[in-house]
Design a protein around this motif. Sequence first.
Motif, mmCIF file in Angstrom:
data_model
loop_
_atom_site.group_PDB
_atom_site.id
_atom_site.type_symbol
_atom_site.label_atom_id
_atom_site.label_comp_id
_atom_site.label_asym_id
_atom_site.label_seq_id
_atom_site.Cartn_x
_atom_site.Cartn_y
_atom_site.Cartn_z
ATOM 1 N N SER A 146 7.684 -11.855 -11.409
ATOM 2 C CA SER A 146 8.722 -11.037 -10.779
ATOM 3 C C SER A 146 8.610 -9.582 -11.212
ATOM 4 C CB SER A 146 10.114 -11.567 -11.114
ATOM 5 O OG SER A 146 10.373 -11.402 -12.484
ATOM 6 N N VAL A 147 9.178 -8.729 -10.387
ATOM 7 C CA VAL A 147 9.346 -7.313 -10.693
ATOM 8 C C VAL A 147 10.496 -6.812 -9.831
ATOM 9 C CG1 VAL A 147 7.673 -6.518 -8.964
ATOM 10 C CG2 VAL A 147 8.189 -5.077 -10.941
ATOM 11 N N SER A 148 11.257 -5.889 -10.370
ATOM 12 C CA SER A 148 12.368 -5.308 -9.624
ATOM 13 C C SER A 148 12.096 -3.828 -9.396
ATOM 14 C CB SER A 148 13.673 -5.491 -10.406
ATOM 15 O OG SER A 148 14.742 -4.924 -9.688
ATOM 16 N N HIS A 149 11.961 -3.443 -8.158
ATOM 17 C CA HIS A 149 11.676 -2.059 -7.761
ATOM 18 C C HIS A 149 10.443 -1.502 -8.483
ATOM 19 C CE1 HIS A 149 15.742 -2.446 -6.198
ATOM 20 N NE2 HIS A 149 15.424 -1.467 -5.370
ATOM 21 N N GLY A 150 9.360 -2.293 -8.490
ATOM 22 C CA GLY A 150 8.103 -1.832 -9.071
ATOM 23 C C GLY A 150 7.471 -0.782 -8.175
ATOM 24 N N ARG A 151 6.846 0.199 -8.786
ATOM 25 C CA ARG A 151 6.197 1.270 -8.037
ATOM 26 C C ARG A 151 5.057 0.706 -7.210
ATOM 27 N NH1 ARG A 151 1.892 4.574 -9.443
ATOM 28 N NH2 ARG A 151 1.895 3.610 -11.490
ATOM 29 N N GLN A 152 4.977 1.123 -5.965
ATOM 30 C CA GLN A 152 3.881 0.744 -5.071
ATOM 31 C C GLN A 152 2.627 1.407 -5.617
ATOM 32 O OE1 GLN A 152 1.134 0.539 -2.684
ATOM 33 N NE2 GLN A 152 2.035 2.258 -1.649
ATOM 34 N N LEU A 153 1.593 0.628 -5.956
ATOM 35 C CA LEU A 153 0.427 1.140 -6.681
ATOM 36 C C LEU A 153 -0.678 1.724 -5.814
ATOM 37 C CD1 LEU A 153 0.040 -1.746 -9.284
ATOM 38 C CD2 LEU A 153 1.088 0.495 -9.625
ATOM 39 N N GLU A 154 -0.743 1.368 -4.565
ATOM 40 C CA GLU A 154 -1.851 1.820 -3.726
ATOM 41 C C GLU A 154 -1.644 3.282 -3.349
ATOM 42 O OE1 GLU A 154 -5.197 2.174 -2.364
ATOM 43 O OE2 GLU A 154 -4.747 0.123 -2.946
ATOM 44 N N VAL A 155 -2.383 4.163 -3.996
ATOM 45 C CA VAL A 155 -2.211 5.602 -3.802
ATOM 46 C C VAL A 155 -2.535 6.017 -2.374
ATOM 47 C CG1 VAL A 155 -2.956 7.879 -4.578
ATOM 48 C CG2 VAL A 155 -2.680 6.032 -6.231
ATOM 49 N N ILE A 156 -3.589 5.470 -1.801
ATOM 50 C CA ILE A 156 -3.994 5.853 -0.450
ATOM 51 C C ILE A 156 -2.911 5.494 0.554
ATOM 52 C CG2 ILE A 156 -5.660 5.400 1.398
ATOM 53 C CD1 ILE A 156 -7.752 5.043 -0.844
ATOM 54 N N ASN A 157 -2.282 4.346 0.384
ATOM 55 C CA ASN A 157 -1.250 3.891 1.314
ATOM 56 C C ASN A 157 0.155 4.253 0.861
ATOM 57 O OD1 ASN A 157 -3.046 2.719 3.084
ATOM 58 N ND2 ASN A 157 -3.090 0.811 1.950
ATOM 59 N N MET A 158 0.278 5.077 -0.185
ATOM 60 C CA MET A 158 1.603 5.418 -0.697
ATOM 61 C C MET A 158 2.466 5.969 0.431
ATOM 62 S SD MET A 158 3.780 5.505 -3.031
ATOM 63 C CE MET A 158 3.571 5.778 -4.741
ATOM 64 N N GLY A 159 3.569 5.336 0.647
ATOM 65 C CA GLY A 159 4.479 5.779 1.690
ATOM 66 C C GLY A 159 4.171 5.218 3.063
ATOM 67 N N GLN A 160 3.069 4.468 3.202
ATOM 68 C CA GLN A 160 2.785 3.846 4.498
ATOM 69 C C GLN A 160 3.914 2.892 4.817
ATOM 70 O OE1 GLN A 160 -1.062 2.065 4.805
ATOM 71 N NE2 GLN A 160 -0.676 1.175 6.783
ATOM 72 N N TYR A 161 4.377 2.909 6.018
ATOM 73 C CA TYR A 161 5.539 2.137 6.444
ATOM 74 C C TYR A 161 6.792 2.555 5.679
ATOM 75 C CZ TYR A 161 1.896 -0.855 8.391
ATOM 76 O OH TYR A 161 0.799 -1.326 9.052
ATOM 77 N N GLY A 162 6.740 3.685 4.993
ATOM 78 C CA GLY A 162 7.898 4.145 4.230
ATOM 79 C C GLY A 162 8.144 3.361 2.965
ATOM 80 N N ILE A 163 7.154 2.610 2.469
ATOM 81 C CA ILE A 163 7.323 1.748 1.294
ATOM 82 C C ILE A 163 6.874 2.489 0.031
ATOM 83 C CG2 ILE A 163 6.649 -0.407 0.195
ATOM 84 C CD1 ILE A 163 6.140 -1.466 3.090
ATOM 85 N N TYR A 164 7.802 2.671 -0.902
ATOM 86 C CA TYR A 164 7.494 3.341 -2.162
ATOM 87 C C TYR A 164 7.670 2.423 -3.367
ATOM 88 C CZ TYR A 164 6.950 7.820 0.108
ATOM 89 O OH TYR A 164 6.482 8.841 0.885
ATOM 90 N N SER A 165 8.501 1.393 -3.234
ATOM 91 C CA SER A 165 8.659 0.441 -4.330
ATOM 92 C C SER A 165 8.851 -0.964 -3.758
ATOM 93 C CB SER A 165 9.831 0.817 -5.241
ATOM 94 O OG SER A 165 11.045 0.795 -4.543
ATOM 95 N N VAL A 166 8.586 -1.960 -4.623
ATOM 96 C CA VAL A 166 8.574 -3.356 -4.193
ATOM 97 C C VAL A 166 9.262 -4.213 -5.245
ATOM 98 C CG1 VAL A 166 7.076 -5.296 -3.552
ATOM 99 C CG2 VAL A 166 6.330 -2.957 -3.074
ATOM 100 N N SER A 167 10.061 -5.172 -4.789
ATOM 101 C CA SER A 167 10.611 -6.200 -5.673
ATOM 102 C C SER A 167 10.011 -7.537 -5.260
ATOM 103 C CB SER A 167 12.137 -6.276 -5.552
ATOM 104 O OG SER A 167 12.723 -5.124 -6.074
ATOM 105 N N VAL A 168 9.600 -8.315 -6.245
ATOM 106 C CA VAL A 168 8.998 -9.622 -5.984
ATOM 107 C C VAL A 168 9.627 -10.640 -6.922
ATOM 108 C CG1 VAL A 168 6.871 -10.979 -6.056
ATOM 109 C CG2 VAL A 168 6.776 -8.612 -5.305
ATOM 110 N N ASP A 169 9.923 -11.804 -6.384
ATOM 111 C CA ASP A 169 10.384 -12.933 -7.185
ATOM 112 C C ASP A 169 9.663 -14.156 -6.642
ATOM 113 O OD1 ASP A 169 11.793 -14.438 -9.020
ATOM 114 O OD2 ASP A 169 13.515 -14.707 -7.700
ATOM 115 N N GLY A 170 8.735 -14.726 -7.428
ATOM 116 C CA GLY A 170 7.941 -15.827 -6.892
ATOM 117 C C GLY A 170 7.427 -16.779 -7.942
ATOM 118 N N GLN A 171 6.723 -17.795 -7.450
ATOM 119 C CA GLN A 171 6.130 -18.773 -8.351
ATOM 120 C C GLN A 171 4.945 -19.454 -7.692
ATOM 121 O OE1 GLN A 171 9.631 -21.365 -8.805
ATOM 122 N NE2 GLN A 171 8.355 -23.033 -8.096
ATOM 123 N N LEU A 172 4.080 -19.989 -8.549
ATOM 124 C CA LEU A 172 2.945 -20.800 -8.123
ATOM 125 C C LEU A 172 3.405 -22.244 -8.101
ATOM 126 C CD1 LEU A 172 -0.213 -21.146 -7.676
ATOM 127 C CD2 LEU A 172 -0.266 -21.631 -10.122
#
Length: 172
Positions: free
Chosen positions: A98-124
């Motif tokens: 999980s991560v809460s409002h993690g910085r979007q790491l892809e510099v080339i696509n930074m801001g693509q679709y207006g996405i600057y941060s991401v939250s993920v909650d998951g499991q295998l």
Amino acid sequence: MGINKFFHAIFIVLTIIINACQDNDYNIDYAEGYPNKLAGNWIAYEFQGGAYDISKLSSEEYNLVTALDPNSTDSLVIDNIYNSGVRVKAYYMGNYFSVSHGRQLEVINMGQYGIYSVSVDGQLQHDSKEGDYLVMNVGLYDRYSAPVDTVFILAFRKTGFEDVDYQSIFDK
């Protein structure tokens, strides 16, 4: 003087050749627990709205990649979220990440679709018939931390081109 320069040049070239032919005796030190079952290539399916609802299934599958951060013992990099190249670093423990409002790491696509941060909650998870799969809720946010979209992602481990039995769920 000309002969000394000639022998000096030959000495330098021979030194370079000898050093290049030697085996490197250094080892790559991976973070503890590497390789890990969380790392891999996955076939991902997205459901809009952040919940498993077959009526909100995206029309196309895509490749999702997960890898352990070699500089950290507790970080998982998730790449190509939203099928847009969005990448984020999440923290994992066992089969959960999980991560809460993690910085979007892809510099080339930074801001693509207006996405600057991401939250993920998951499991295998593992199923004896389906194999390994990831389930995760993903929140995508703009530069002001306002929600852009929410998706539920279901991703099945991809084994590569040798998996001749693989079929898209859309082919059934």
